[in-house]
Design a protein around this motif. Structure first.
Motif, PDB file in Angstrom:
ATOM      1  N   LEU A 116       0.831  -1.201   0.000  1.00  0.00           N
ATOM      2  CA  LEU A 116       0.000   0.000   0.000  1.00  0.00           C
ATOM      3  C   LEU A 116       0.868   1.255   0.000  1.00  0.00           C
ATOM      4  O   LEU A 116       0.516   2.272  -0.616  1.00  0.00           O
ATOM      5  N   SER A 117       2.019   1.183   0.642  1.00  0.00           N
ATOM      6  CA  SER A 117       2.916   2.338   0.731  1.00  0.00           C
ATOM      7  C   SER A 117       3.423   2.787  -0.631  1.00  0.00           C
ATOM      8  O   SER A 117       3.850   3.937  -0.788  1.00  0.00           O
ATOM      9  N   ARG A 118       3.400   1.916  -1.624  1.00  0.00           N
ATOM     10  CA  ARG A 118       3.805   2.313  -2.978  1.00  0.00           C
ATOM     11  C   ARG A 118       2.882   3.399  -3.524  1.00  0.00           C
ATOM     12  O   ARG A 118       3.318   4.263  -4.275  1.00  0.00           O
ATOM     13  N   PHE A 119       1.617   3.350  -3.143  1.00  0.00           N
ATOM     14  CA  PHE A 119       0.672   4.387  -3.551  1.00  0.00           C
ATOM     15  C   PHE A 119       0.823   5.628  -2.673  1.00  0.00           C
ATOM     16  O   PHE A 119       0.638   6.750  -3.150  1.00  0.00           O
ATOM     17  N   LEU A 120       1.126   5.438  -1.398  1.00  0.00           N
ATOM     18  CA  LEU A 120       1.145   6.544  -0.438  1.00  0.00           C
ATOM     19  C   LEU A 120       2.454   7.325  -0.431  1.00  0.00           C
ATOM     20  O   LEU A 120       2.462   8.524  -0.140  1.00  0.00           O
ATOM     21  N   ASN A 125       6.812   4.600  -5.335  1.00  0.00           N
ATOM     22  CA  ASN A 125       7.344   3.244  -5.448  1.00  0.00           C
ATOM     23  C   ASN A 125       8.746   3.105  -4.850  1.00  0.00           C
ATOM     24  O   ASN A 125       9.028   2.178  -4.097  1.00  0.00           O
ATOM     25  N   VAL A 126       9.630   4.036  -5.196  1.00  0.00           N
ATOM     26  CA  VAL A 126      10.998   3.956  -4.685  1.00  0.00           C
ATOM     27  C   VAL A 126      11.043   4.231  -3.189  1.00  0.00           C
ATOM     28  O   VAL A 126      11.685   3.507  -2.418  1.00  0.00           O
ATOM     29  N   THR A 127      10.345   5.271  -2.748  1.00  0.00           N
ATOM     30  CA  THR A 127      10.330   5.623  -1.324  1.00  0.00           C
ATOM     31  C   THR A 127       9.789   4.473  -0.480  1.00  0.00           C
ATOM     32  O   THR A 127      10.294   4.189   0.605  1.00  0.00           O
ATOM     33  N   ALA A 128       8.755   3.813  -0.977  1.00  0.00           N
ATOM     34  CA  ALA A 128       8.168   2.693  -0.241  1.00  0.00           C
ATOM     35  C   ALA A 128       9.189   1.585  -0.021  1.00  0.00           C
ATOM     36  O   ALA A 128       9.228   0.962   1.050  1.00  0.00           O
ATOM     37  N   ARG A 129      10.030   1.349  -1.003  1.00  0.00           N
ATOM     38  CA  ARG A 129      11.038   0.282  -0.867  1.00  0.00           C
ATOM     39  C   ARG A 129      12.141   0.678   0.107  1.00  0.00           C
ATOM     40  O   ARG A 129      12.713  -0.171   0.795  1.00  0.00           O
ATOM     41  N   VAL A 130      12.433   1.984   0.182  1.00  0.00           N
ATOM     42  CA  VAL A 130      13.373   2.459   1.195  1.00  0.00           C
ATOM     43  C   VAL A 130      12.796   2.206   2.591  1.00  0.00           C
ATOM     44  O   VAL A 130      13.488   1.734   3.499  1.00  0.00           O
ATOM     45  N   PHE A 131      11.517   2.509   2.748  1.00  0.00           N
ATOM     46  CA  PHE A 131      10.863   2.268   4.036  1.00  0.00           C
ATOM     47  C   PHE A 131      10.760   0.776   4.340  1.00  0.00           C
ATOM     48  O   PHE A 131      10.777   0.381   5.507  1.00  0.00           O
ATOM     49  N   SER A 180       2.956   4.107  17.916  1.00  0.00           N
ATOM     50  CA  SER A 180       2.834   4.215  16.457  1.00  0.00           C
ATOM     51  C   SER A 180       3.650   3.149  15.740  1.00  0.00           C
ATOM     52  O   SER A 180       3.608   3.061  14.510  1.00  0.00           O
ATOM     53  N   GLY A 181       4.375   2.342  16.489  1.00  0.00           N
ATOM     54  CA  GLY A 181       5.275   1.356  15.895  1.00  0.00           C
ATOM     55  C   GLY A 181       4.594   0.346  14.996  1.00  0.00           C
ATOM     56  O   GLY A 181       5.228  -0.244  14.119  1.00  0.00           O
ATOM     57  N   TRP A 182       3.279   0.164  15.198  1.00  0.00           N
ATOM     58  CA  TRP A 182       2.543  -0.809  14.389  1.00  0.00           C
ATOM     59  C   TRP A 182       2.013  -0.199  13.089  1.00  0.00           C
ATOM     60  O   TRP A 182       1.389  -0.899  12.293  1.00  0.00           O
ATOM     61  N   THR A 183       2.236   1.091  12.876  1.00  0.00           N
ATOM     62  CA  THR A 183       1.673   1.758  11.692  1.00  0.00           C
ATOM     63  C   THR A 183       2.110   1.102  10.392  1.00  0.00           C
ATOM     64  O   THR A 183       1.316   0.921   9.470  1.00  0.00           O
ATOM     65  N   THR A 184       3.380   0.753  10.305  1.00  0.00           N
ATOM     66  CA  THR A 184       3.900   0.183   9.057  1.00  0.00           C
ATOM     67  C   THR A 184       3.525  -1.286   8.880  1.00  0.00           C
ATOM     68  O   THR A 184       3.944  -1.917   7.905  1.00  0.00           O
ATOM     69  N   TYR A 185       2.732  -1.835   9.812  1.00  0.00           N
ATOM     70  CA  TYR A 185       2.207  -3.195   9.665  1.00  0.00           C
ATOM     71  C   TYR A 185       0.679  -3.197   9.574  1.00  0.00           C
ATOM     72  O   TYR A 185       0.062  -4.246   9.344  1.00  0.00           O
ATOM     73  N   ALA A 186       0.052  -2.040   9.814  1.00  0.00           N
ATOM     74  CA  ALA A 186      -1.364  -1.965  10.175  1.00  0.00           C
ATOM     75  C   ALA A 186      -2.288  -2.779   9.281  1.00  0.00           C
ATOM     76  O   ALA A 186      -3.064  -3.613   9.757  1.00  0.00           O
ATOM     77  N   LEU A 196       6.704   7.444  -8.790  1.00  0.00           N
ATOM     78  CA  LEU A 196       8.059   6.961  -8.522  1.00  0.00           C
ATOM     79  C   LEU A 196       8.511   7.276  -7.104  1.00  0.00           C
ATOM     80  O   LEU A 196       9.185   6.478  -6.466  1.00  0.00           O
ATOM     81  N   GLY A 197       8.164   8.456  -6.612  1.00  0.00           N
ATOM     82  CA  GLY A 197       8.530   8.787  -5.247  1.00  0.00           C
ATOM     83  C   GLY A 197       9.567   9.880  -5.117  1.00  0.00           C
ATOM     84  O   GLY A 197      10.284   9.939  -4.109  1.00  0.00           O
ATOM     85  N   TYR A 198       9.657  10.763  -6.115  1.00  0.00           N
ATOM     86  CA  TYR A 198      10.578  11.897  -5.981  1.00  0.00           C
ATOM     87  C   TYR A 198      10.225  12.738  -4.751  1.00  0.00           C
ATOM     88  O   TYR A 198      11.087  13.112  -3.965  1.00  0.00           O
ATOM     89  N   ALA A 199       8.950  13.036  -4.606  1.00  0.00           N
ATOM     90  CA  ALA A 199       8.490  13.843  -3.475  1.00  0.00           C
ATOM     91  C   ALA A 199       8.696  13.086  -2.159  1.00  0.00           C
ATOM     92  O   ALA A 199       9.116  13.670  -1.147  1.00  0.00           O
TER      93      ALA A 199
END
Length: 519
Positions: free
Chosen positions: A140-144, A147-153, A265-271, A454-457
């Motif tokens: 889901l983070s790829r949309f939020l 794509n690149v930023t989500a993979r860094v996270f 908030s630690g569970w946010t990235t698993y929610a 892509l995730g420039y922003a």
């Protein structure tokens, strides 16, 4: 995940399903063929075939179809986090308001309440996305985020899962070790083995077994906490302590609050990982409210109890000495065993130590999904194998860390928690301002580089947000230029500045990204 999965092919891994409905097939573009596997097809990897025979979940990061959404119990979503937070780790965090930051009990309680709600609301919010889209949080983070930023996270999240798993395991191993100090006791390395392999057993089987375990595992922990309350009341050691004020108290509140926010908030990235099997028709408002309550009660209860225990320890030399020498494990032992319940108290200590399994389970389940989401070749490795690898890495770090660098591990994990605030700032901005709600997503694009932003922003916001964290941090190893100005020893406003810097940067850069890339 099946080795036959690629960007152009969506493979159904649940061998119990025999066909996809027309409705689901229409969600995919015609140029992306859909391969349907049944129990008679042998293209699944041997790991998935073994997992299937053992009735373990074989789904990876691919979207959960409407056919597969069969979890209709709303309480499952709430009980998941109820058990994960009714644990010794939350109790331990409640202690440090007084022991580390010098706050009295009342100030600690107010800080616990405010910063917990600040941290848990994003977890409840993003859990609703799993119901709507059937997407794992890191996908889901790829949309939020892009794509690149989500993979860094994804990479940061993997480190966080392993790190927190190791820190939690060390704390429980310490408690198991101290249970029988005058006779044969559990060596720390054996305690780590017990915790890790107990976690493997549950996480191996996946979503449904995890929910079943978490639905009831809070009960013994809650009973032990009630016993601790009775012991604290009977001891007569409790004192609120003097109310403070001024810059030093403000610094203590901010630093303590930063730790609480990171935990809540630690569970946010698993929610969304734990609601993906709930039907789209599920009442999302009810789920959100149930999740807020399911998160708030155990967090507030456990941390406030920890703060009360620490307030008592300050007035009892033996309790305080055991806390200083063995951390929270020593404090629990002092309350439950020393001059009190003896054998039954030791049994309670063991139950409390095993509560870490419930806390580690989300880390070790979601680490597999995060690894698959990080890079396509890694997605070809089945989820169950990544889950086992993650647990073994925790074990490999926890045992030497117990003896050599436990303090470093705790400080390192306190620092890595700042990324959650940046994640939340970017994700909420994208959903509210640019996606404009749930209608702004085309889920069939979940694995398409030519369709996803892509995730420039997102990358710019992450980079600038990290500067905000550095300016606001107040740790023993780093005092930021702004954080050091608060109080005598500095106050930690790293997550606030990180979120603020990321929010501003993202909302400056995202319109430009959309203008010049069209997505």
């Amino acid at each position: 995940m099946s080795s036959s999965t690629s960007r152009e092919e969506y493979v159904l891994h649940d061998v119990e399903k025999q066909e996809l409905t027309k409705t689901h097939l229409n969600e995919y573009e015609e140029d992306e063929p859909v391969i349907v596997e049944t129990s008679e097809v042998t293209q699944l990897s041997w790991v998935d075939r073994l997992a299937s025979k053992l009735k373990a979940e074989t789904k990876g990061i691919e979207p959960i179809t409407d056919d597969e959404k069969d979890d209709t119990d709303i309480l499952n979503a709430a009980s998941m986090w109820f058990s994960a937070n009714m644990v010794i780790a939350a109790f331990s965090l409640g202690c440090i308001g007084t022991s580390v930051f010098g706050l009295n009990f009342g100030t600690s309680v107010l800080t616990i309440i405010f910063f917990n709600f600040l941290g848990l609301i994003p977890v409840a919010f993003f859990s609703v996305f799993g119901i709507e889209f059937g997407l794992r949080q890191m996908v889901l983070s790829r949309f939020l985020l892009g794509n690149v930023t989500a993979r860094v996270f994804c990479f940061i999240n993997i480190i966080a899962c392993i790190g927190w798993g190791a820190v939690n395991t060390i704390a429980s191993a310490s408690l198991l070790h101290i249970v029988n100090p005058s006779g044969p006791n559990c060596p720390p390395w054996a305690g780590c083995l017990i915790i890790v392999f107990s976690t493997i057993i549950v996480t191996f089987f996946g979503y449904r077994v995890i929910h079943a375990y978490e639905k009831y595992s809070w009960v013994p922990n809650f009973v032990v906490f009630l016993v601790i309350i009775a012991r604290l009341a009977k001891s007569g050691n409790f004192a609120n302590g003097p109310w403070g004020g001024g810059a030093d108290t403000a610094a203590g509140v901010l630093s303590f609050g930063s730790s609480i926010f990171g935990f809540a908030s630690g569970w946010t990235t698993y929610a969304s990982d734990y609601t993906v099997y709930m039907p789209r028709t599920t009442n999302k408002k009810k789920v959100f409210i149930c999740l807020v309550l399911g998160l708030a009660f155990p967090l507030l209860f456990s941390m406030i109890l920890g703060a009360a225990a620490m307030a008592c320890a300050l007035n009892n030399e033996k309790w305080n000495a055991l806390y200083q020498s063995h951390s929270v494990g020593g404090l629990c032992y002092a309350i439950l065993v020393e001059d009190s319940l003896w054998g039954f108290g030791s049994f309670c200590c063991v139950l409390l130590a095993m509560s870490t399994v419930a806390n580690n389970i989300p880390n070790m389940y979601s680490i597999a999904l995060g690894t698959q989401a990080m890079w396509e070749p890694l997605a070809k490795v089945p989820r169950v194998l990544w889950t086992c690898v993650g647990n073994l890495l925790v074990l490999a770090i926890a045992i030497p860390a117990y003896y050599k660098f436990e303090s470093f591990m705790t400080k390192f994990m306190d620092s890595i928690g700042y990324y959650l605030a940046i994640y939340i700032a970017i994700a909420v901005s994208e959903h509210c301002f640019y996606r404009r709600g749930f209608k702004g997503y085309n889920i069939s694009d979940w694995n398409r580089w030519d369709k996803l932003p892509l995730g420039y922003a997102g990358c710019a916001a992450l980079f600038i947000g990290a500067f905000g964290v550095a300016f606001g941090m107040s740790q023993t190893y780093w005092n930021g230029q702004i954080g050091r100005q608060i109080g005598k020893f500095g106050g930690d406003i790293g997550f606030e500045l990180g979120a603020g810097f990321a929010f501003i940067t993202y909302n400056i850069c995202r319109p430009l990204e959309k203008k010049y890339t069209g997505r």
